[in-house]
Design an enzyme around this catalytic site. Structure first.
Site, PDB file in Angstrom:
ATOM      1  N   GLN A  43       0.949  -1.046   0.085  1.00 43.61           N
ATOM      2  CA  GLN A  43       0.020  -0.086   0.007  1.00 43.61           C
ATOM      3  C   GLN A  43       0.799   1.274  -0.145  1.00 43.61           C
ATOM      4  O   GLN A  43       1.634   1.386   0.950  1.00 43.61           O
ATOM      5  CB  GLN A  43      -1.152  -0.258   1.067  1.00 43.61           C
ATOM      6  CG  GLN A  43      -2.012   1.025   1.111  1.00 43.61           C
ATOM      7  CD  GLN A  43      -2.790   1.457   2.458  1.00 43.61           C
ATOM      8  OE1 GLN A  43      -2.349   1.905   3.411  1.00 43.61           O
ATOM      9  NE2 GLN A  43      -4.016   1.268   2.278  1.00 43.61           N
TER      10      GLN A  43
ATOM     11  N   CYS B 290      -6.498   7.197   4.923  1.00 46.46           N
ATOM     12  CA  CYS B 290      -6.042   7.484   6.347  1.00 46.46           C
ATOM     13  C   CYS B 290      -6.194   8.861   6.963  1.00 46.46           C
ATOM     14  O   CYS B 290      -6.186  10.007   6.062  1.00 46.46           O
ATOM     15  CB  CYS B 290      -4.386   7.660   6.137  1.00 46.46           C
ATOM     16  SG  CYS B 290      -3.594   8.138   7.734  1.00 46.46           S
TER      17      CYS B 290
ATOM     18  N   LYS C 103      -8.011   1.523  -1.071  1.00 42.68           N
ATOM     19  CA  LYS C 103      -8.735   1.393   0.070  1.00 42.68           C
ATOM     20  C   LYS C 103      -9.214   2.862   0.520  1.00 42.68           C
ATOM     21  O   LYS C 103      -8.344   3.858   0.503  1.00 42.68           O
ATOM     22  CB  LYS C 103      -7.787   0.752   1.130  1.00 42.68           C
ATOM     23  CG  LYS C 103      -8.488   0.817   2.387  1.00 42.68           C
ATOM     24  CD  LYS C 103      -7.747   0.119   3.610  1.00 42.68           C
ATOM     25  CE  LYS C 103      -8.354   0.282   4.811  1.00 42.68           C
ATOM     26  NZ  LYS C 103      -7.895   0.983   5.640  1.00 42.68           N
TER      27      LYS C 103
ATOM     28  N   HIS D 239     -13.865   1.397   4.260  1.00 40.14           N
ATOM     29  CA  HIS D 239     -14.209   1.572   5.745  1.00 40.14           C
ATOM     30  C   HIS D 239     -15.425   2.391   5.740  1.00 40.14           C
ATOM     31  O   HIS D 239     -15.257   3.399   5.307  1.00 40.14           O
ATOM     32  CB  HIS D 239     -12.736   2.218   6.355  1.00 40.14           C
ATOM     33  CG  HIS D 239     -12.814   2.382   7.795  1.00 40.14           C
ATOM     34  ND1 HIS D 239     -12.009   3.030   8.404  1.00 40.14           N
ATOM     35  CD2 HIS D 239     -13.840   2.078   8.696  1.00 40.14           C
ATOM     36  CE1 HIS D 239     -12.217   3.019   9.734  1.00 40.14           C
ATOM     37  NE2 HIS D 239     -13.283   2.513   9.912  1.00 40.14           N
TER      38      HIS D 239
ATOM     39  N   ASN E  75     -15.153  -2.923   5.395  1.00 45.83           N
ATOM     40  CA  ASN E  75     -14.181  -2.785   6.416  1.00 45.83           C
ATOM     41  C   ASN E  75     -14.834  -1.975   7.512  1.00 45.83           C
ATOM     42  O   ASN E  75     -15.241  -1.140   7.117  1.00 45.83           O
ATOM     43  CB  ASN E  75     -12.863  -2.115   5.809  1.00 45.83           C
ATOM     44  CG  ASN E  75     -11.723  -1.884   6.927  1.00 45.83           C
ATOM     45  OD1 ASN E  75     -11.400  -0.631   7.112  1.00 45.83           O
ATOM     46  ND2 ASN E  75     -11.470  -2.649   7.588  1.00 45.83           N
ATOM     47  N   GLY E  76     -14.353  -2.304   8.524  1.00 44.67           N
ATOM     48  CA  GLY E  76     -14.725  -1.405  10.070  1.00 44.67           C
ATOM     49  C   GLY E  76     -15.377  -2.241  10.808  1.00 44.67           C
ATOM     50  O   GLY E  76     -17.097  -2.407  10.417  1.00 44.67           O
ATOM     51  N   ASP E  77     -15.136  -2.591  12.042  1.00 44.81           N
ATOM     52  CA  ASP E  77     -15.892  -3.172  13.009  1.00 44.81           C
ATOM     53  C   ASP E  77     -16.033  -4.617  12.952  1.00 44.81           C
ATOM     54  O   ASP E  77     -17.113  -5.088  13.553  1.00 44.81           O
ATOM     55  CB  ASP E  77     -17.062  -2.468  13.626  1.00 44.81           C
ATOM     56  CG  ASP E  77     -16.887  -0.930  13.884  1.00 44.81           C
ATOM     57  OD1 ASP E  77     -15.455  -0.565  14.306  1.00 44.81           O
ATOM     58  OD2 ASP E  77     -17.716  -0.272  14.171  1.00 44.81           O
TER      59      ASP E  77
ATOM     60  N   GLY F  87      -9.103  -5.522  10.450  1.00 47.36           N
ATOM     61  CA  GLY F  87      -8.077  -4.709  11.300  1.00 47.36           C
ATOM     62  C   GLY F  87      -7.771  -4.946  12.640  1.00 47.36           C
ATOM     63  O   GLY F  87      -7.117  -6.061  12.870  1.00 47.36           O
TER      64      GLY F  87
HETATM   65  C1  LIG Z   1      -2.750   0.721  14.209  1.00 45.90           C
HETATM   66  C2  LIG Z   1      -3.523   0.753  13.011  1.00 45.90           C
HETATM   67  C3  LIG Z   1      -2.780   1.469  11.930  1.00 45.90           C
HETATM   68  C4  LIG Z   1      -3.401   1.599  10.698  1.00 45.90           C
HETATM   69  N1  LIG Z   1      -2.708   1.769   9.596  1.00 45.90           N
HETATM   70  C5  LIG Z   1      -3.260   1.743   8.323  1.00 45.90           C
HETATM   71  C6  LIG Z   1      -2.465   1.862   7.120  1.00 45.90           C
HETATM   72  O1  LIG Z   1      -1.375   2.069   7.343  1.00 45.90           O
HETATM   73  N2  LIG Z   1      -3.179   2.211   6.287  1.00 45.90           N
HETATM   74  C7  LIG Z   1      -4.598   1.957   5.971  1.00 45.90           C
HETATM   75  O2  LIG Z   1      -5.300   2.132   5.025  1.00 45.90           O
HETATM   76  N3  LIG Z   1      -5.321   1.960   7.020  1.00 45.90           N
HETATM   77  C8  LIG Z   1      -4.781   1.889   8.484  1.00 45.90           C
HETATM   78  N4  LIG Z   1      -5.594   1.558   9.535  1.00 45.90           N
HETATM   79  C9  LIG Z   1      -6.947   1.388   9.312  1.00 45.90           C
HETATM   80  C10 LIG Z   1      -7.297   0.000   9.133  1.00 45.90           C
HETATM   81  O3  LIG Z   1      -6.624  -0.482   8.053  1.00 45.90           O
HETATM   82  C11 LIG Z   1      -8.854  -0.198   9.050  1.00 45.90           C
HETATM   83  O4  LIG Z   1      -9.569   0.509   7.950  1.00 45.90           O
HETATM   84  C12 LIG Z   1      -9.560   0.267  10.456  1.00 45.90           C
HETATM   85  O5  LIG Z   1      -8.904  -0.178  11.434  1.00 45.90           O
HETATM   86  C13 LIG Z   1     -10.845  -0.160  10.538  1.00 45.90           C
HETATM   87  O6  LIG Z   1     -11.065  -1.645  10.386  1.00 45.90           O
HETATM   88  P1  LIG Z   1     -11.245  -2.520  11.769  1.00 45.90           P
HETATM   89  O7  LIG Z   1     -12.187  -2.133  12.351  1.00 45.90           O
HETATM   90  O8  LIG Z   1     -11.291  -4.072  11.265  1.00 45.90           O
HETATM   91  O9  LIG Z   1     -10.046  -2.211  12.715  1.00 45.90           O
HETATM   92  C14 LIG Z   1      -4.834   1.365  10.545  1.00 45.90           C
HETATM   93  C15 LIG Z   1      -5.564   1.169  11.625  1.00 45.90           C
HETATM   94  C16 LIG Z   1      -5.052   0.934  12.905  1.00 45.90           C
HETATM   95  C17 LIG Z   1      -5.942   0.642  14.370  1.00 45.90           C
END
Ligand SMILES: Cc1cc2nc3c(=O)[nH]c(=O)nc-3n(C[C@H](O)[C@H](O)[C@H](O)COP(=O)(O)O)c2cc1C
Length: 330
Positions: free
Chosen positions: A72, A102, A141, A171, A204-206, A228
Site C-alpha cells: 500500500q 488515512c 482502500k 471503511h 471494512n470497519g468493526d 484490522g
Molecule cells: C494501528 C492501526 C494502523 C493503521 N494503519 C493503516 C494503514 O497504514 N493504512 C490504511 O489504509 N489503514 C490503516 N488503518 C486503518 C485500518 O486498515 C482499518 O481501516 C480500520 O482499523 C478499520 O477496520 P477495523 O475496525 O477492522 O480495525 C490502521 C488502523 C490501525 C488500528
C-alpha cells in the site's frame, strides 16, 4: 468467486487490513497461516520511497509464504506516486493498493490519504495514472467520504472502477469520524448494489466477531471482509471466522501454549527480518494483546517489554507457560 485481477479468491475472502507498525512481515505471516486470504503491508509514503528513506524502503520487504500480498502506498503528488509505483514493482507484490483513507492530520493536510476525499477528480486521476503505469492489479482502500455531508461513495467507487481499479475496500466511516462511532456498512452495500459495479467490494470497519462477518456477507451482500483491529495480537481471528462460516459454531479460544508459540515465532521472525535489536524492540507492542485477560500478569509483561536481549524475552515466555499453562481463556 471474487477475483482481484487474475488472483482467484475463495468465496467471501478475509483480507488483513493495512496497519501502520502492525502489518509487518512476521504479523502478516501469522495471519496468513491462520487463514487470511490476502494481506496488505502498512501504508508506505511515496515521498519516502523516492528519497530512499530507509524507514520506507524496509516496508517493501515481502516473502513468498504470504502471497497474495498487496503493497500500500500513499501520497497526493502524481509524479511521486508514479515513481513510487516503479519502486514498489521491483519488490514484486501481487497487488498495489492506494491509500485514500488515512485520517491522520499530517497525511490529510497534504491531501493524501483521506484528504483526497475533498478532491474526487484528483483521486480518480491519480488512480487512472497508476493503473496505466503498472501491469499489477491496483486496488483502492478508502472511506465513505470526507464528512457526513459529502458521502458520494457510490459515484466515487464507480469512477474508480471505470479507470481500472480491480477491487475496492471501504471503511464504513468518514474522515471526520476518525475511529469514532460505529462503522456504517449501508453505504458500502449501496456501492455493491450499484448494477454497474463488477469489481469486488470489500467491507471494512468493526468486523470484530464471526457473527459480524456473517452479517457483512449475508445482510449486506459484500464480497469479502477486510479485518484490522480484531486481528492485532489475535491472528486466530481469521480461522475463527472461517470455522464459524462452515459450522455455525465457535472454535475454543487459543490455549496458552498456542499463544506463547505465536509470540515466540513472532519474535523469532522479527529478529530474522530486522536483526536482534530492532526485532526485540518492535515486537514488544504485540505482547499485551497475545496475553490479554490473564490476571496478575504485569510482572511477566514487564519482562517481555523491557528486556533488551531476546534470550530474556524467550525465557519470560517459558516462565509464562509454566506459571499460567492451565489458564482458561474466555
Ligand atoms: C494501528 C492501526 C494502523 C493503521 N494503519 C493503516 C494503514 O497504514 N493504512 C490504511 O489504509 N489503514 C490503516 N488503518 C486503518 C485500518 O486498515 C482499518 O481501516 C480500520 O482499523 C478499520 O477496520 P477495523 O475496525 O477492522 O480495525 C490502521 C488502523 C490501525 C488500528
Amino acid at each position: 468467486m471474487p477475483k482481484i485481477g487474475n488472483i482467484e479468491l475463495p468465496d467471501f475472502p478475509l483480507l488483513l487490513a493495512p496497519m501502520e507498525d502492525v502489518s509487518d512481515p512476521p504479523f502478516r505471516a501469522l495471519c496468513k497461516e491462520q487463514g487470511a486470504d490476502v494481506v496488505y503491508t502498512e501504508f508506505i509514503s511515496s515521498e519516502g520511497l523516492i528519497r530512499d528513506a530507509a524507514k520506507s524502503v524496509i516496508k517493501l520487504d515481502i516473502y513468498e509464504k504470504e502471497r497474495p500480498v498487496g503493497i500500500q502506498i500513499f501520497g497526493a503528488e502524481l509524479d511521486s506516486m508514479l515513481q513510487a509505483v516503479d519502486i514498489v514493482e521491483k519488490s514484486n507484490p501481487d497487488i498495489i493498493d492506494i491509500n485514500f483513507g488515512c485520517p491522520v492530520k499530517k497525511v490529510v493536510c497534504k491531501n493524501a490519504g483521506a484528504g483526497i476525499l475533498r478532491d474526487i477528480p484528483l483521486m480518480v486521476k491519480l488512480t487512472e495514472e497508476i493503473v496505466k503505469r503498472t501491469k499489477l492489479p491496483v486496488t483502492v482502500k478508502t472511506r465513505l467520504g470526507w464528512d457526513a455531508n459529502s458521502i458520494k461513495i457510490v459515484e466515487v467507487a464507480e469512477r474508480l472502477q471505470d479507470v481500472g481499479t480491480q477491487a475496492i475496500s471501504i471503511h464504513g466511516r468518514t474522515r471526520v469520524q476518525m475511529y469514532k462511532g460505529e462503522a456504517d456498512w449501508k453505504p458500502i452495500a449501496e456501492v455493491k448494489n450499484n448494477p454497474r459495479m463488477h469489481i469486488p467490494v470489500f467491507g471494512n470497519g468493526d468486523v470484530d466477531t464471526p457473527e459480524a462477518a456473517v452479517r457483512m456477507r449475508d445482510e449486506y451482500g459484500l464480497d469479502g471482509a477486510m479485518i484490522g483491529r480484531a486481528s492485532i495480537g489475535y491472528p486466530w481471528f481469521f480461522k475463527e471466522v472461517k470455522h464459524y462460516f462452515k459450522t455455525g459454531t465457535h472454535l475454543p479460544p487459543p490455549t496458552m501454549e498456542e499463544r506463547v508459540e505465536a509470540a515466540r515465532r513472532h519474535l523469532q521472525m522479527s529478529i530474522d527480518w530486522k536483526g536482534e535489536k530492532l526485532g526485540v524492540f518492535e515486537t514488544r507492542r504485540h505482547y499485551t494483546n497475545y496475553f490479554k485477560g490473564i490476571p496478575h500478569f504485569k510482572e511477566y509483561r514487564m519482562k517481555m517489554v523491557t528486556s533488551d536481549e531476546s534470550a530474556d524475552v524467550f525465557a519470560a515466555f517459558d516462565e509464562v507457560l509454566e506459571k499460567f499453562g492451565d489458564f482458561q481463556f474466555a
